[in-house]
Design a protein around this motif. Structure first.
Motif, PDB file in Angstrom:
ATOM      1  N   LYS A  43     -18.418  17.860 -22.982  1.00 48.66           N
ATOM      2  CA  LYS A  43     -19.079  17.271 -24.149  1.00 48.66           C
ATOM      3  C   LYS A  43     -18.358  15.977 -24.528  1.00 48.66           C
TER       4      LYS A  43
ATOM      5  N   GLY B  95     -16.730  23.442 -21.585  1.00 48.85           N
ATOM      6  CA  GLY B  95     -17.785  22.901 -22.443  1.00 48.85           C
ATOM      7  C   GLY B  95     -17.289  21.731 -23.282  1.00 48.85           C
TER       8      GLY B  95
ATOM      9  N   TYR C 119     -23.186  25.517 -25.091  1.00 51.21           N
ATOM     10  CA  TYR C 119     -23.314  24.065 -24.892  1.00 51.21           C
ATOM     11  C   TYR C 119     -24.601  23.713 -24.147  1.00 51.21           C
TER      12      TYR C 119
ATOM     13  N   LEU D 167     -20.599  28.977 -21.942  1.00 52.06           N
ATOM     14  CA  LEU D 167     -21.306  27.798 -21.429  1.00 52.06           C
ATOM     15  C   LEU D 167     -22.674  27.653 -22.091  1.00 52.06           C
TER      16      LEU D 167
END
Lengths: 348, 338
Positions: free
Chosen positions: A175, A171, A210, A207
């Motif tokens: 990101k 994640g 996110y 997960l």
């Protein structure tokens, strides 16, 4: 007749020759990388001072996997460090029934402590109770007994936490790269096992923080060839991928082979367990494998150290309590290129 | 007894129908393959709209079928000869592990291939000797070998995954010849050799004879025992070849590799029209059987469906194939009665 016997001599000779050559080819001395706590200087660690003699009985299922093999190697190596420990391992077969029988013989030998990695925690619960009733403290390694009374100490890895760690790493990386709608693949181990389901739950939970989810999931069987097959299918199903979590570094050998064979490199991969090969690959940084989340067999070494303390009635020197606690769950750590050097000695 | 009740002209008709029957079954399997691909196109039109992906997909299906395909060729011979070989997965593991020990690897790719093939043949011969001369039932003898060979493999490997450091072996799985993966060429060669051996040589005719009626074969002067033994050695050889293929794919070998290959190989041979009681079967049918399984795996993967469902579908296909076989036979016999 003579032609026949000549042919027989020819074949016979060839067979004997081939046999001799093949027997020579079984010689195999792979390096072992035992994980041992060597903090035994008595000035720094008063617990290390030789004390009352402790006989530690040890039982783990016959290894069919590098991780279990490392558990046994570690336990033996750690016990060898202490002069006041006598290590008695019993051959425990591959299933719960065989291990039950092995432990019965172990109980009869009256060791001070028993360290046991059960083939199946639920099925060996009663055996744990039996040993405890016989007055032998049981250290339950990794696969948990359901009854609280079946163990003196439970020390185990964190499968859910492993999934969380892998999910958080993926994640964060995505990101940072600014990928908004990533395609994430997952290759778990044997899917019917509880530990696999816990890992997957943790992964999905992380997960979800996110807003990501797994696009495709192909289970393997903890072996390299099944990893290759699962990864080949996954790569074919996802012509473009951003990240991949493979639950197990042993099957990861096959997963990495499949990735190389298909010439894919547009994604990054996270492994699981923390094998020496995986840590080396992360250090070298020459493949898609960028990180691995640990589930370290070093817990066997720690179990032996703690079994010794329990046998001698000592506590853990950093804690206030005079006795060893009842439950210890290892944290799953994330190994990346930055900290790989520190973990190199823990790879198995 | 049946020959007495059946009129002579019916027997010749039956012979003709049997040939048609084989072609029909293969056509049926091709139909199943086409159906599976059509389902793939319908469920994943976006993937199938890319010609490069489609080409790669077919090559992937073939490549993933190659090792098990080679094993199935050997298995088909054993089953046609009236036997069964439950030890193929274990032989692959033993041959793979033996070929990847540090000592063997020091002899290079040639040494590794030689070792895998010899180990395969040798273990097959042991099976054959136990069955032919020790008079063990094939099921029991090869079941014992399944356990023992995996045990020996675990012993040799020290229960570790053995990495193949040989780049020639490892490149077998990634190299292509004329755009087609090397492993697929190996499968094609083995299938072609198997077809010739079964259909164009005395060895093949004898295989059918000893499987169909061993007593009649013996009276006809065939050394039935020796022939059975050779069939298991042949299956072992195929396992040795498959061990190298699988080792190159996984770039490693271990005692637990090729798990349950025996069941996949038997199932593929059976849905390809090989009679489990022996005496009849085709190599091409077995190949289609393997391809059906490989295509199902691919179809389920591209649709992200669980392997549990996939296994249920596989089971259903095996049952359906055998039911169709039985149904055909029953309707034939009824045809003759009328």
């Amino acid at each position: 007749m003579s032609a026949l016997s000549r042919r027989r001599i020819l074949f016979g000779g060839a067979a004997v020759g081939a046999g001799a050559l093949l027997t020579a080819c079984t010689s195999n001395e792979p390096e072992t990388n035992a994980q041992v706590n060597t903090n035994t200087g008595t000035s720094a660690n008063p617990n290390a001072a030789a004390g009352q003699k402790v006989i530690i009985g040890f039982s783990a299922p016959a290894a069919d996997h590098g991780w279990i093999a490392a558990i046994t190697t570690n336990a033996k190596a750690q016990a060898a460090v202490y002069p006041d420990v006598e290590f008695r391992a019993v051959e425990s077969g591959t299933d719960a029934a065989a291990q039950r029988a092995a432990i019965a013989t172990l109980i009869a030998q009256k060791p001070t402590v028993i360290v046991m990695l059960p083939a199946d925690g639920k099925e060996l619960d009663s055996t744990g109770l039996e040993a405890m009733k016989a007055g032998i403290p049981v250290i339950n390694l990794d696969r948990a007994f359901p009854s609280r009374a079946a163990y003196r100490l439970q020390i185990k890895g964190d499968n859910y936490g492993m999934g969380l760690a892998a999910g958080h790493y993926i994640g964060e990386q995505l990101k940072a790269k600014g990928v908004t709608n990533p395609i994430i693949g997952e290759i778990p181990g044997i899917d019917s096992l509880e530990l696999t389901q816990e890992r997957t739950q943790g992964f999905n939970t992380a997960l979800a923080e996110y807003g990501f989810k797994v696009a495709n999931r192909r289970p393997a069987e903890f072996t390299a060839d099944s990893g290759q097959a699962a990864a080949t299918a996954l790569l074919q199903a996802l012509p473009k991928m951003d990240a991949l979590w493979n639950h197990d570094d042993d099957q990861g050998i096959g997963v990495l082979a499949a990735i190389k064979q298909t010439n894919r490199s547009e994604f990054f991969m996270v492994g699981g367990a923390g094998s020496k090969l995986a840590i080396d690959a992360i250090t070298k940084d020459d493949s898609v494998l960028k990180a691995t989340v640990t589930y370290s067999p070093s817990m066997a070494s720690s179990a032996i150290s703690l079994a010794r303390l329990i046998g001698q009635g000592k506590g853990m020197s950093d804690l206030v309590e005079l006795q060893v606690p009842q439950e210890i769950t290892l944290a799953s750590e994330t190994i990346t290129k930055d900290n790989a050097a520190k973990y190199a000695k823990l790879g198995f | 007894m049946t020959t007495q009740t059946a009129p002579p002209e019916a027997t010749t008709k039956h012979e003709r129908r049997k040939i048609d029957d084989g072609v029909l079954r293969n056509l049926g399997l091709v139909g199943v393959l086409v159906l599976l691909i059509v389902v793939g196109i319908i469920t994943k039109p976006d993937l199938y709209s890319d010609p490069t992906w489609v080409k790669n997909n077919f090559l992937t299906i073939l490549q993933q079928a190659s090792a098990i395909g080679v094993v199935t060729v050997g298995m088909t011979f054993v089953i046609i000869g009236g036997g069964i070989d439950l030890s193929v997965g274990a032989i692959i593991a033993l041959a793979g592990v033996w070929a990847t020990t540090l000592a063997t690897q020091s002899y290079g790719a040639g040494g590794m291939i030689f070792t895998a093939l010899i180990v395969g043949i040798a273990v097959g011969l042991v099976n054959g000797v136990l069955i032919s001369y020790g008079k063990l039932v094939p099921f029991i003898a090869t079941l014992a070998m399944l356990v023992a060979a995996r045990g020996l493999a675990a012993q040799i490997s020290g229960k570790q995954t053995q990495i193949s450091a040989n780049s020639t072996i490892n490149s077998l799985a990634s190299e292509r010849l004329l755009g087609i993966p090397l492993l697929v060429w190996i499968l094609a060669l083995v299938v072609a050799a198997g077809w010739v051996l079964l259909n164009r040589t005395t060895f093949g005719r004898r295989t059918v004879a000893v499987g169909g009626n061993p007593e009649a074969a013996r009276l006809a002067g065939i050394n039935v025992k020796r022939h059975h033994m050779l069939l298991y050695a042949l299956s072992g050889l195929c396992c040795g070849i498959a061990a190298i293929m699988l080792t190159s794919q996984a770039t490693s070998a271990q005692a637990a590799m090729a798990n349950l290959y025996e069941l996949d190989a038997i199932a593929a041979a059976i849905i390809g029209g090989t009679l489990l009681s022996g005496g009849r079967g085709t190599i091409v049918g077995a190949l289609f059987g393997v391809l059906v399984f490989s295509t199902i795996t691919n179809l389920f993967a591209i649709n992200n469906l669980s392997t549990e469902v996939q296994n249920m579908v596989k089971g259903a296909i095996i049952v359906a194939a055998v039911l169709i076989q039985q149904f055909r036979y029953r309707s034939f016999t009824q045809l003759f009665k009328r």
